[in-house]
Scaffold this motif. Structure first.
Motif, mmCIF file in Angstrom:
data_model
loop_
_atom_site.group_PDB
_atom_site.id
_atom_site.type_symbol
_atom_site.label_atom_id
_atom_site.label_comp_id
_atom_site.label_asym_id
_atom_site.label_seq_id
_atom_site.Cartn_x
_atom_site.Cartn_y
_atom_site.Cartn_z
ATOM 1 N N UNK A 1 0.831 -1.207 0.000
ATOM 2 C CA UNK A 1 0.000 0.000 0.000
ATOM 3 C C UNK A 1 0.862 1.252 0.000
ATOM 4 N N UNK A 2 1.939 1.229 0.748
ATOM 5 C CA UNK A 2 2.845 2.377 0.826
ATOM 6 C C UNK A 2 3.460 2.678 -0.536
ATOM 7 N N UNK A 3 3.966 1.644 -1.208
ATOM 8 C CA UNK A 3 4.592 1.863 -2.511
ATOM 9 C C UNK A 3 3.554 2.290 -3.544
ATOM 10 N N UNK A 4 2.374 1.699 -3.478
ATOM 11 C CA UNK A 4 1.303 2.076 -4.406
ATOM 12 C C UNK A 4 0.979 3.560 -4.266
ATOM 13 N N UNK A 5 0.842 4.034 -3.029
ATOM 14 C CA UNK A 5 0.531 5.445 -2.801
ATOM 15 C C UNK A 5 1.621 6.353 -3.372
ATOM 16 N N UNK A 6 2.877 5.956 -3.214
ATOM 17 C CA UNK A 6 3.984 6.759 -3.750
ATOM 18 C C UNK A 6 3.930 6.819 -5.272
ATOM 19 N N UNK A 7 3.612 5.709 -5.889
ATOM 20 C CA UNK A 7 3.553 5.678 -7.344
ATOM 21 C C UNK A 7 2.338 6.444 -7.879
ATOM 22 N N UNK A 8 1.254 6.468 -7.119
ATOM 23 C CA UNK A 8 0.099 7.278 -7.509
ATOM 24 C C UNK A 8 0.457 8.752 -7.427
ATOM 25 N N UNK B 1 -7.204 4.365 -9.392
ATOM 26 C CA UNK B 1 -8.300 3.391 -9.437
ATOM 27 C C UNK B 1 -7.833 1.954 -9.668
ATOM 28 N N UNK B 2 -6.525 1.725 -9.788
ATOM 29 C CA UNK B 2 -6.012 0.361 -9.932
ATOM 30 C C UNK B 2 -6.199 -0.387 -8.609
ATOM 31 N N UNK B 3 -6.799 -1.566 -8.667
ATOM 32 C CA UNK B 3 -6.994 -2.377 -7.463
ATOM 33 C C UNK B 3 -5.695 -3.133 -7.182
ATOM 34 N N UNK B 4 -4.751 -2.448 -6.531
ATOM 35 C CA UNK B 4 -3.399 -2.995 -6.389
ATOM 36 C C UNK B 4 -3.369 -4.285 -5.571
ATOM 37 N N UNK B 5 -4.385 -4.517 -4.757
ATOM 38 C CA UNK B 5 -4.382 -5.733 -3.927
ATOM 39 C C UNK B 5 -4.524 -6.999 -4.773
#
Length: 336
Positions: free
Chosen positions: A297-304, A312-316
Protein backbone atom coordinates in the motif's frame (compact mmCIF):
# COMPACT_ATOMS: atom_id res chain seq x y z
CA UNK A 1 11.96 -71.26 -9.22
CA UNK A 2 11.67 -71.57 -5.45
CA UNK A 3 9.41 -69.30 -3.43
CA UNK A 4 12.49 -67.75 -1.75
CA UNK A 5 14.17 -67.04 -5.08
CA UNK A 6 10.98 -65.55 -6.49
CA UNK A 7 10.67 -63.32 -3.42
CA UNK A 8 14.28 -62.16 -3.73
CA UNK A 9 13.80 -61.46 -7.43
CA UNK A 10 10.71 -59.40 -6.67
CA UNK A 11 12.56 -57.38 -4.00
CA UNK A 12 15.47 -56.68 -6.38
CA UNK A 13 13.09 -55.63 -9.15
CA UNK A 14 11.28 -53.31 -6.74
CA UNK A 15 14.55 -51.77 -5.57
CA UNK A 16 15.61 -51.14 -9.15
CA UNK A 17 12.27 -49.60 -10.00
CA UNK A 18 12.13 -47.19 -7.03
CA UNK A 19 14.61 -44.57 -8.34
CA UNK A 20 12.78 -44.41 -11.66
CA UNK A 21 9.43 -44.16 -9.85
CA UNK A 22 10.74 -41.37 -7.65
CA UNK A 23 12.02 -39.52 -10.71
CA UNK A 24 8.61 -39.84 -12.35
CA UNK A 25 6.97 -38.44 -9.22
CA UNK A 26 8.77 -35.11 -9.59
CA UNK A 27 6.57 -32.35 -10.96
CA UNK A 28 8.19 -30.68 -13.95
CA UNK A 29 8.32 -26.91 -13.52
CA UNK A 30 9.74 -24.17 -15.74
CA UNK A 31 10.91 -20.82 -14.40
CA UNK A 32 11.88 -17.89 -16.62
CA UNK A 33 14.23 -15.17 -15.41
CA UNK A 34 14.21 -11.63 -16.77
CA UNK A 35 17.89 -11.42 -17.70
CA UNK A 36 20.96 -13.52 -18.43
CA UNK A 37 22.30 -15.70 -15.61
CA UNK A 38 23.91 -13.69 -12.80
CA UNK A 39 24.36 -13.67 -9.03
CA UNK A 40 21.11 -11.74 -8.67
CA UNK A 41 19.39 -15.00 -9.70
CA UNK A 42 21.68 -17.17 -7.61
CA UNK A 43 19.18 -18.61 -5.16
CA UNK A 44 17.18 -20.23 -7.93
CA UNK A 45 20.24 -21.85 -9.47
CA UNK A 46 21.30 -22.96 -5.99
CA UNK A 47 18.01 -24.76 -5.47
CA UNK A 48 18.55 -26.62 -8.74
CA UNK A 49 22.14 -27.73 -8.19
CA UNK A 50 21.96 -28.67 -4.49
CA UNK A 51 18.80 -30.78 -4.81
CA UNK A 52 16.51 -28.42 -2.90
CA UNK A 53 13.85 -28.33 -5.60
CA UNK A 54 13.99 -32.12 -5.89
CA UNK A 55 13.50 -32.37 -2.13
CA UNK A 56 10.27 -30.42 -2.68
CA UNK A 57 9.22 -32.87 -5.40
CA UNK A 58 10.10 -30.58 -8.30
CA UNK A 59 12.12 -30.99 -11.47
CA UNK A 60 12.85 -27.33 -12.23
CA UNK A 61 14.18 -25.98 -15.52
CA UNK A 62 15.45 -22.39 -15.40
CA UNK A 63 15.04 -20.49 -18.66
CA UNK A 64 17.34 -17.44 -18.68
CA UNK A 65 16.11 -14.17 -20.10
CA UNK A 66 18.07 -11.64 -22.10
CA UNK A 67 17.77 -8.64 -24.43
CA UNK A 68 15.85 -10.62 -27.07
CA UNK A 69 13.89 -12.94 -24.79
CA UNK A 70 10.40 -12.24 -23.45
CA UNK A 71 9.85 -14.83 -20.75
CA UNK A 72 6.86 -13.00 -19.34
CA UNK A 73 5.06 -13.52 -22.63
CA UNK A 74 5.95 -17.21 -22.41
CA UNK A 75 4.42 -17.31 -18.91
CA UNK A 76 1.18 -15.82 -20.23
CA UNK A 77 1.17 -18.28 -23.11
CA UNK A 78 1.48 -21.20 -20.70
CA UNK A 79 4.98 -22.10 -21.90
CA UNK A 80 6.47 -21.26 -18.47
CA UNK A 81 5.03 -21.87 -15.03
CA UNK A 82 6.77 -19.08 -13.14
CA UNK A 83 8.53 -15.84 -14.03
CA UNK A 84 10.95 -13.53 -12.24
CA UNK A 85 9.59 -9.99 -12.50
CA UNK A 86 11.78 -6.96 -11.84
CA UNK A 87 9.68 -5.02 -9.34
CA UNK A 88 6.23 -4.30 -7.96
CA UNK A 89 5.42 -1.82 -10.71
CA UNK A 90 5.12 -4.71 -13.15
CA UNK A 91 2.58 -6.30 -10.82
CA UNK A 92 0.53 -3.09 -10.65
CA UNK A 93 0.73 -2.78 -14.44
CA UNK A 94 -0.59 -6.32 -14.82
CA UNK A 95 -3.71 -5.41 -12.83
CA UNK A 96 -4.19 -2.19 -14.80
CA UNK A 97 -4.10 -4.15 -18.06
CA UNK A 98 -6.11 -7.17 -16.87
CA UNK A 99 -3.14 -9.51 -17.27
CA UNK A 100 -3.97 -12.67 -15.26
CA UNK A 101 -0.73 -12.96 -13.27
CA UNK A 102 -0.01 -12.49 -9.59
CA UNK A 103 3.13 -11.94 -7.50
CA UNK A 104 3.55 -14.77 -4.99
CA UNK A 105 6.90 -13.94 -3.32
CA UNK A 106 9.47 -11.14 -3.23
CA UNK A 107 13.01 -12.47 -3.19
CA UNK A 108 14.51 -8.97 -2.78
CA UNK A 109 13.34 -6.80 0.09
CA UNK A 110 15.23 -3.88 -1.46
CA UNK A 111 15.38 -2.86 -5.10
CA UNK A 112 19.06 -2.79 -6.16
CA UNK A 113 18.58 0.44 -8.16
CA UNK A 114 21.31 3.02 -7.49
CA UNK A 115 22.70 6.26 -8.82
CA UNK A 116 26.49 6.45 -9.08
CA UNK A 117 28.48 9.68 -8.82
CA UNK A 118 32.13 10.68 -9.10
CA UNK A 119 33.94 11.14 -5.77
CA UNK A 120 34.74 14.72 -6.83
CA UNK A 121 31.03 15.57 -6.65
CA UNK A 122 31.14 14.98 -2.89
CA UNK A 123 27.68 13.43 -2.88
CA UNK A 124 26.74 12.46 0.67
CA UNK A 125 22.98 11.95 0.29
CA UNK A 126 20.33 11.59 -2.39
CA UNK A 127 19.53 15.30 -2.61
CA UNK A 128 23.16 16.08 -3.46
CA UNK A 129 22.57 14.51 -6.88
CA UNK A 130 20.13 17.23 -7.99
CA UNK A 131 22.67 19.61 -9.62
CA UNK A 132 24.32 16.81 -11.60
CA UNK A 133 23.63 15.60 -15.12
CA UNK A 134 21.77 12.31 -14.68
CA UNK A 135 22.14 9.42 -17.11
CA UNK A 136 18.80 7.60 -16.80
CA UNK A 137 17.23 4.99 -19.09
CA UNK A 138 13.84 5.42 -20.72
CA UNK A 139 12.39 2.86 -18.29
CA UNK A 140 14.01 4.67 -15.37
CA UNK A 141 12.51 8.01 -16.40
CA UNK A 142 9.05 6.41 -16.52
CA UNK A 143 9.40 4.78 -13.09
CA UNK A 144 11.80 5.67 -10.29
CA UNK A 145 12.65 9.11 -11.67
CA UNK A 146 9.00 10.15 -11.41
CA UNK A 147 9.28 9.28 -7.72
CA UNK A 148 12.47 11.36 -7.46
CA UNK A 149 10.52 14.27 -8.94
CA UNK A 150 7.49 13.96 -6.65
CA UNK A 151 9.31 13.10 -3.42
CA UNK A 152 12.59 15.00 -3.77
CA UNK A 153 12.02 17.66 -6.41
CA UNK A 154 14.39 16.38 -9.09
CA UNK A 155 14.14 17.93 -12.56
CA UNK A 156 13.94 16.14 -15.92
CA UNK A 157 15.99 18.98 -17.38
CA UNK A 158 19.07 17.27 -15.90
CA UNK A 159 18.44 13.96 -17.64
CA UNK A 160 20.45 12.54 -20.51
CA UNK A 161 19.66 9.12 -22.02
CA UNK A 162 21.40 6.16 -20.41
CA UNK A 163 22.24 3.52 -23.01
CA UNK A 164 23.83 1.01 -20.63
CA UNK A 165 27.25 2.37 -21.52
CA UNK A 166 29.32 3.93 -18.73
CA UNK A 167 31.54 6.05 -20.99
CA UNK A 168 29.42 9.25 -20.98
CA UNK A 169 29.32 9.12 -17.16
CA UNK A 170 33.05 8.47 -16.90
CA UNK A 171 33.76 11.41 -19.19
CA UNK A 172 31.64 13.89 -17.20
CA UNK A 173 32.68 14.29 -13.58
CA UNK A 174 29.60 16.38 -12.87
CA UNK A 175 27.24 13.56 -13.73
CA UNK A 176 25.57 10.56 -12.15
CA UNK A 177 24.56 7.25 -13.73
CA UNK A 178 21.93 4.68 -12.92
CA UNK A 179 22.89 1.11 -12.15
CA UNK A 180 22.44 -1.85 -9.84
CA UNK A 181 24.31 -1.85 -6.56
CA UNK A 182 25.33 -5.45 -7.28
CA UNK A 183 27.16 -4.77 -10.53
CA UNK A 184 27.74 -1.24 -11.89
CA UNK A 185 29.92 0.02 -8.98
CA UNK A 186 32.21 -2.96 -9.52
CA UNK A 187 32.31 -2.49 -13.29
CA UNK A 188 33.04 1.25 -13.01
CA UNK A 189 35.91 0.61 -10.61
CA UNK A 190 37.35 -2.06 -12.90
CA UNK A 191 36.95 0.11 -15.97
CA UNK A 192 37.98 3.51 -14.62
CA UNK A 193 40.04 2.74 -11.55
CA UNK A 194 37.99 4.68 -8.97
CA UNK A 195 35.26 3.81 -6.49
CA UNK A 196 32.08 5.70 -7.36
CA UNK A 197 29.79 7.13 -4.70
CA UNK A 198 26.76 4.86 -4.51
CA UNK A 199 23.25 6.04 -3.56
CA UNK A 200 20.78 3.17 -3.07
CA UNK A 201 17.28 4.49 -3.77
CA UNK A 202 15.70 1.90 -1.48
CA UNK A 203 17.42 3.56 1.48
CA UNK A 204 15.59 6.81 0.69
CA UNK A 205 12.07 5.44 0.48
CA UNK A 206 11.82 3.80 -2.94
CA UNK A 207 10.30 0.75 -1.29
CA UNK A 208 9.30 -1.46 -4.18
CA UNK A 209 9.96 -5.16 -3.84
CA UNK A 210 12.28 -6.62 -6.44
CA UNK A 211 12.94 -9.98 -8.07
CA UNK A 212 9.42 -11.21 -7.42
CA UNK A 213 8.15 -14.64 -8.38
CA UNK A 214 5.12 -14.27 -10.61
CA UNK A 215 2.73 -16.90 -11.91
CA UNK A 216 -0.60 -17.16 -13.63
CA UNK A 217 -3.54 -16.70 -11.33
CA UNK A 218 -5.10 -20.00 -12.44
CA UNK A 219 -2.03 -21.91 -11.24
CA UNK A 220 -2.43 -20.52 -7.71
CA UNK A 221 -6.07 -21.59 -7.75
CA UNK A 222 -5.72 -25.02 -9.36
CA UNK A 223 -2.31 -26.15 -8.08
CA UNK A 224 -1.63 -24.29 -4.82
CA UNK A 225 0.52 -27.13 -3.47
CA UNK A 226 2.81 -26.93 -6.50
CA UNK A 227 3.09 -23.15 -6.12
CA UNK A 228 3.87 -23.47 -2.41
CA UNK A 229 6.60 -26.03 -3.04
CA UNK A 230 8.21 -23.82 -5.69
CA UNK A 231 8.16 -20.80 -3.38
CA UNK A 232 9.54 -22.78 -0.43
CA UNK A 233 12.24 -24.37 -2.56
CA UNK A 234 13.26 -21.00 -3.97
CA UNK A 235 13.39 -19.42 -0.52
CA UNK A 236 15.56 -22.26 0.76
CA UNK A 237 17.78 -21.91 -2.29
CA UNK A 238 18.36 -18.24 -1.52
CA UNK A 239 19.37 -18.97 2.08
CA UNK A 240 21.83 -21.59 0.89
CA UNK A 241 23.18 -19.36 -1.86
CA UNK A 242 23.82 -16.44 0.49
CA UNK A 243 25.00 -18.30 3.56
CA UNK A 244 26.13 -21.73 2.35
CA UNK A 245 28.38 -23.21 -0.31
CA UNK A 246 27.38 -21.54 -3.60
CA UNK A 247 30.24 -22.78 -5.79
CA UNK A 248 28.10 -25.18 -7.81
CA UNK A 249 25.42 -22.54 -8.39
CA UNK A 250 28.04 -20.04 -9.55
CA UNK A 251 29.51 -22.66 -11.87
CA UNK A 252 26.07 -23.11 -13.43
CA UNK A 253 25.70 -19.33 -13.82
CA UNK A 254 29.11 -19.10 -15.54
CA UNK A 255 28.22 -21.96 -17.85
CA UNK A 256 25.02 -20.21 -18.94
CA UNK A 257 26.70 -16.78 -19.06
CA UNK A 258 30.39 -17.11 -20.05
CA UNK A 259 30.92 -13.36 -19.55
CA UNK A 260 30.37 -13.78 -15.81
CA UNK A 261 33.49 -13.90 -13.61
CA UNK A 262 34.19 -15.25 -10.14
CA UNK A 263 35.17 -11.76 -8.96
CA UNK A 264 31.86 -10.22 -10.06
CA UNK A 265 29.85 -13.10 -8.62
CA UNK A 266 31.62 -12.77 -5.28
CA UNK A 267 31.19 -8.98 -5.32
CA UNK A 268 27.48 -9.30 -6.08
CA UNK A 269 26.83 -11.78 -3.28
CA UNK A 270 28.79 -9.71 -0.75
CA UNK A 271 26.97 -6.54 -1.83
CA UNK A 272 23.56 -8.20 -1.55
CA UNK A 273 24.41 -9.24 2.00
CA UNK A 274 25.94 -5.91 3.05
CA UNK A 275 22.94 -3.92 1.77
CA UNK A 276 20.21 -6.31 2.91
CA UNK A 277 18.95 -6.67 -0.64
CA UNK A 278 17.56 -10.16 -0.06
CA UNK A 279 17.45 -10.61 3.68
CA UNK A 280 16.38 -7.58 5.70
CA UNK A 281 13.28 -5.94 7.10
CA UNK A 282 10.30 -8.30 7.18
CA UNK A 283 12.34 -11.26 5.96
CA UNK A 284 14.27 -11.29 9.24
CA UNK A 285 11.20 -12.60 11.05
CA UNK A 286 9.00 -13.96 8.24
CA UNK A 287 11.67 -15.48 5.99
CA UNK A 288 13.11 -14.57 2.59
CA UNK A 289 10.35 -13.82 0.10
CA UNK A 290 8.29 -11.91 2.67
CA UNK A 291 5.65 -9.39 1.58
CA UNK A 292 3.15 -7.29 3.53
CA UNK A 293 -0.06 -5.44 2.71
CA UNK A 294 1.29 -2.29 4.39
CA UNK A 295 4.42 -2.23 2.25
CA UNK A 296 2.44 -2.79 -0.93
CA UNK A 297 0.00 0.00 0.00
CA UNK A 298 2.85 2.38 0.83
CA UNK A 299 4.59 1.86 -2.51
CA UNK A 300 1.30 2.08 -4.41
CA UNK A 301 0.53 5.44 -2.80
CA UNK A 302 3.98 6.76 -3.75
CA UNK A 303 3.55 5.68 -7.34
CA UNK A 304 0.10 7.28 -7.51
CA UNK A 305 1.51 10.57 -6.18
CA UNK A 306 4.29 10.32 -8.77
CA UNK A 307 1.76 9.83 -11.56
CA UNK A 308 3.15 6.39 -12.48
CA UNK A 309 0.06 4.41 -11.46
CA UNK A 310 -3.60 5.44 -11.53
CA UNK A 311 -5.44 5.63 -8.23
CA UNK A 312 -8.30 3.39 -9.44
CA UNK A 313 -6.01 0.36 -9.93
CA UNK A 314 -6.99 -2.38 -7.46
CA UNK A 315 -3.40 -3.00 -6.39
CA UNK A 316 -4.38 -5.73 -3.93
CA UNK A 317 -5.03 -7.98 -6.93
CA UNK A 318 -1.36 -7.67 -7.89
CA UNK A 319 -0.12 -10.05 -5.22
CA UNK A 320 -1.06 -12.70 -2.68
CA UNK A 321 0.43 -13.41 0.74
CA UNK A 322 -0.86 -16.98 0.68
CA UNK A 323 2.53 -18.55 -0.04
CA UNK A 324 4.93 -16.38 1.99
CA UNK A 325 5.63 -15.16 5.55
CA UNK A 326 5.83 -18.73 6.86
CA UNK A 327 9.38 -18.54 8.25
CA UNK A 328 10.70 -21.12 5.78
CA UNK A 329 14.49 -21.36 5.94
CA UNK A 330 15.00 -19.13 8.97
CA UNK A 331 17.06 -21.92 10.56
CA UNK A 332 19.54 -21.64 7.66
CA UNK A 333 20.54 -18.07 8.48
CA UNK A 334 23.79 -17.89 10.50
CA UNK A 335 23.16 -17.12 14.15
CA UNK A 336 26.06 -14.67 14.55
Amino acid sequence: MSLLLRALTAVIALALALPAARAQMLDKVSFGTNWVAEAEHGGFFQAVVDGTYKAYGLDVTIVPGGPNVNNRALLLAGKLDFFMSANTLQSFDAVANNVPVVAIAAMFQKDPQVLLAHPESKVAKLEDLKPLTLFVSKEGVASYFQWLKSEYGFSEDKIKPYTFNAQPFLADRKSAMQGYVTSEPYLVEKQAGFKPTVVLLADYGFNTYSTLIETRRDLTENKPDLVQRFVDGSVTGWYNYLYGDNKAANAMIKKLNPEMTDDLLNYSVLTMKENGIVDSGDSLKDGIGAMTDARMASFFDKMVRAGVVKRDVDFKKAYTLRFVNKGVGLNLRPKN
